[in-house]
Design a protein around this motif. Sequence first.
Motif, PDB file in Angstrom:
ATOM      1  N   GLN A   1       5.177  38.069  34.617  1.00  0.00           N
ATOM      2  CA  GLN A   1       6.762  38.062  33.704  1.00  0.00           C
ATOM      3  C   GLN A   1       6.357  36.708  32.688  1.00  0.00           C
ATOM      4  OE1 GLN A   1      10.358  38.583  35.509  1.00  0.00           O
ATOM      5  NE2 GLN A   1      11.581  38.462  33.586  1.00  0.00           N
ATOM      6  N   GLY A   2       6.368  37.032  31.463  1.00  0.00           N
ATOM      7  CA  GLY A   2       6.249  36.010  30.514  1.00  0.00           C
ATOM      8  C   GLY A   2       6.263  36.423  29.047  1.00  0.00           C
ATOM      9  N   GLY A   3       6.024  35.570  28.105  1.00  0.00           N
ATOM     10  CA  GLY A   3       6.285  35.886  26.899  1.00  0.00           C
ATOM     11  C   GLY A   3       4.960  35.747  25.994  1.00  0.00           C
ATOM     12  N   ILE A   4       5.050  36.620  24.881  1.00  0.00           N
ATOM     13  CA  ILE A   4       3.629  36.869  24.147  1.00  0.00           C
ATOM     14  C   ILE A   4       4.316  36.606  22.907  1.00  0.00           C
ATOM     15  CG2 ILE A   4       2.215  38.506  23.195  1.00  0.00           C
ATOM     16  CD1 ILE A   4       2.365  40.220  25.619  1.00  0.00           C
ATOM     17  N   GLU A   5       3.647  35.720  22.134  1.00  0.00           N
ATOM     18  CA  GLU A   5       3.967  35.133  20.740  1.00  0.00           C
ATOM     19  C   GLU A   5       3.339  35.789  19.467  1.00  0.00           C
ATOM     20  OE1 GLU A   5       3.725  30.905  20.519  1.00  0.00           O
ATOM     21  OE2 GLU A   5       5.217  30.548  22.270  1.00  0.00           O
ATOM     22  N   PHE A   6       4.164  36.221  18.672  1.00  0.00           N
ATOM     23  CA  PHE A   6       3.516  36.768  17.395  1.00  0.00           C
ATOM     24  C   PHE A   6       3.521  35.762  16.145  1.00  0.00           C
ATOM     25  CE2 PHE A   6       4.735  40.193  20.291  1.00  0.00           C
ATOM     26  CZ  PHE A   6       4.085  41.196  20.168  1.00  0.00           C
ATOM     27  N   THR A   7       2.523  35.621  15.745  1.00  0.00           N
ATOM     28  CA  THR A   7       2.481  34.496  14.463  1.00  0.00           C
ATOM     29  C   THR A   7       2.583  35.534  13.200  1.00  0.00           C
ATOM     30  OG1 THR A   7      -0.084  34.980  14.273  1.00  0.00           O
ATOM     31  CG2 THR A   7       0.851  33.048  15.501  1.00  0.00           C
ATOM     32  N   GLU A   8       2.545  36.759  13.020  1.00  0.00           N
ATOM     33  CA  GLU A   8       2.940  37.414  11.914  1.00  0.00           C
ATOM     34  C   GLU A   8       3.634  38.708  12.016  1.00  0.00           C
ATOM     35  OE1 GLU A   8       1.725  36.733   8.950  1.00  0.00           O
ATOM     36  OE2 GLU A   8       0.238  34.891   9.654  1.00  0.00           O
ATOM     37  N   ASP A   9       4.362  39.010  10.985  1.00  0.00           N
ATOM     38  CA  ASP A   9       5.098  40.271  10.908  1.00  0.00           C
ATOM     39  C   ASP A   9       3.949  41.442  11.539  1.00  0.00           C
ATOM     40  OD1 ASP A   9       7.369  38.962  10.138  1.00  0.00           O
ATOM     41  OD2 ASP A   9       7.121  39.888   8.102  1.00  0.00           O
ATOM     42  N   SER A  10       4.554  42.240  12.351  1.00  0.00           N
ATOM     43  CA  SER A  10       3.709  43.069  13.350  1.00  0.00           C
ATOM     44  C   SER A  10       4.507  44.426  13.660  1.00  0.00           C
ATOM     45  CB  SER A  10       3.331  42.533  14.752  1.00  0.00           C
ATOM     46  OG  SER A  10       2.546  41.400  14.392  1.00  0.00           O
ATOM     47  N   ILE A  11       3.819  45.492  13.652  1.00  0.00           N
ATOM     48  CA  ILE A  11       4.065  46.744  14.228  1.00  0.00           C
ATOM     49  C   ILE A  11       3.414  46.979  15.614  1.00  0.00           C
ATOM     50  CG2 ILE A  11       4.374  49.324  13.974  1.00  0.00           C
ATOM     51  CD1 ILE A  11       4.708  48.866  11.130  1.00  0.00           C
ATOM     52  N   LEU A  12       4.076  46.892  16.777  1.00  0.00           N
ATOM     53  CA  LEU A  12       3.226  47.195  18.041  1.00  0.00           C
ATOM     54  C   LEU A  12       3.125  48.565  18.221  1.00  0.00           C
ATOM     55  CD1 LEU A  12       2.362  45.859  20.666  1.00  0.00           C
ATOM     56  CD2 LEU A  12       4.652  46.002  21.727  1.00  0.00           C
ATOM     57  N   HIS A  13       1.887  49.053  18.771  1.00  0.00           N
ATOM     58  CA  HIS A  13       1.899  50.328  19.247  1.00  0.00           C
ATOM     59  C   HIS A  13       1.389  50.494  20.746  1.00  0.00           C
ATOM     60  CE1 HIS A  13       0.842  51.247  14.626  1.00  0.00           C
ATOM     61  NE2 HIS A  13       1.995  52.081  15.141  1.00  0.00           N
ATOM     62  N   GLY A  14       1.108  49.552  21.274  1.00  0.00           N
ATOM     63  CA  GLY A  14       1.132  49.384  22.723  1.00  0.00           C
ATOM     64  C   GLY A  14       0.113  48.074  23.248  1.00  0.00           C
TER      65      GLY A  14
END
Length: 211
Positions: free
Chosen positions: A113-126
């Motif tokens: 259990q934790g966090g994932i950081e996104f540095t850009e606008d993204s579309i997650l597919h999996g």
Amino acid sequence: DWWGQIRETPFNGFHLIFSELIGSFGCNELMPEVLAPLAKFQNTFDECIWIPQSLDCYIAPVHSPSIWSMSNDIESNISVPIISDFLYLSNPVKVWSFDYTNPQFETFSREFQGGIEFTEDSILHGFAGHFKAVLFPGIELDNLPQIPKSWDSPQSKSNSWLPIYMHSKEQLVIPKCHKMEIKFARESNEHTLSYSWVTGKYNGSFTFNLW
């Protein structure tokens, strides 16, 4: 000479235990479950060498419209695409480990259990699943990608060992600088192995029959 189920081995101990059951995600080919019956032999000799000695499993969020669309068409939650045209949205995160230098096999279930950081606008597919294995002190094997990634296949110490793809049934739009909380779990019992993940907006799972 002997050939048969590892759970029915007639031997009283081993000097060397070697397994090649390392899956694209590390533990998805059931290496922990398969090797469990051999844990009782760990101390039968002064030196019982396990190869690999440890196994780390990683996940990374990915963007790939083509693989996502294909997985929707065949209704597949998990696959190993021959062409891994992933755009990696962040660095891989280690979710759990298996240690064979002093194997303790009370449970094969794991949870992260934790966090994932996104540095850009993204579309997650999996998520892409990767591994790193210590075969012997100083000798490692992995299929981890080099970050940042483009649409090229991951380059690593074992380029032909493709990552696993864990499908998201929905495309998730992730804003720049967002930290996505995720719970990722491996559940193992006598008959099945299942993986599941939960985010703030979506959850998914996939199951294998063990035996």
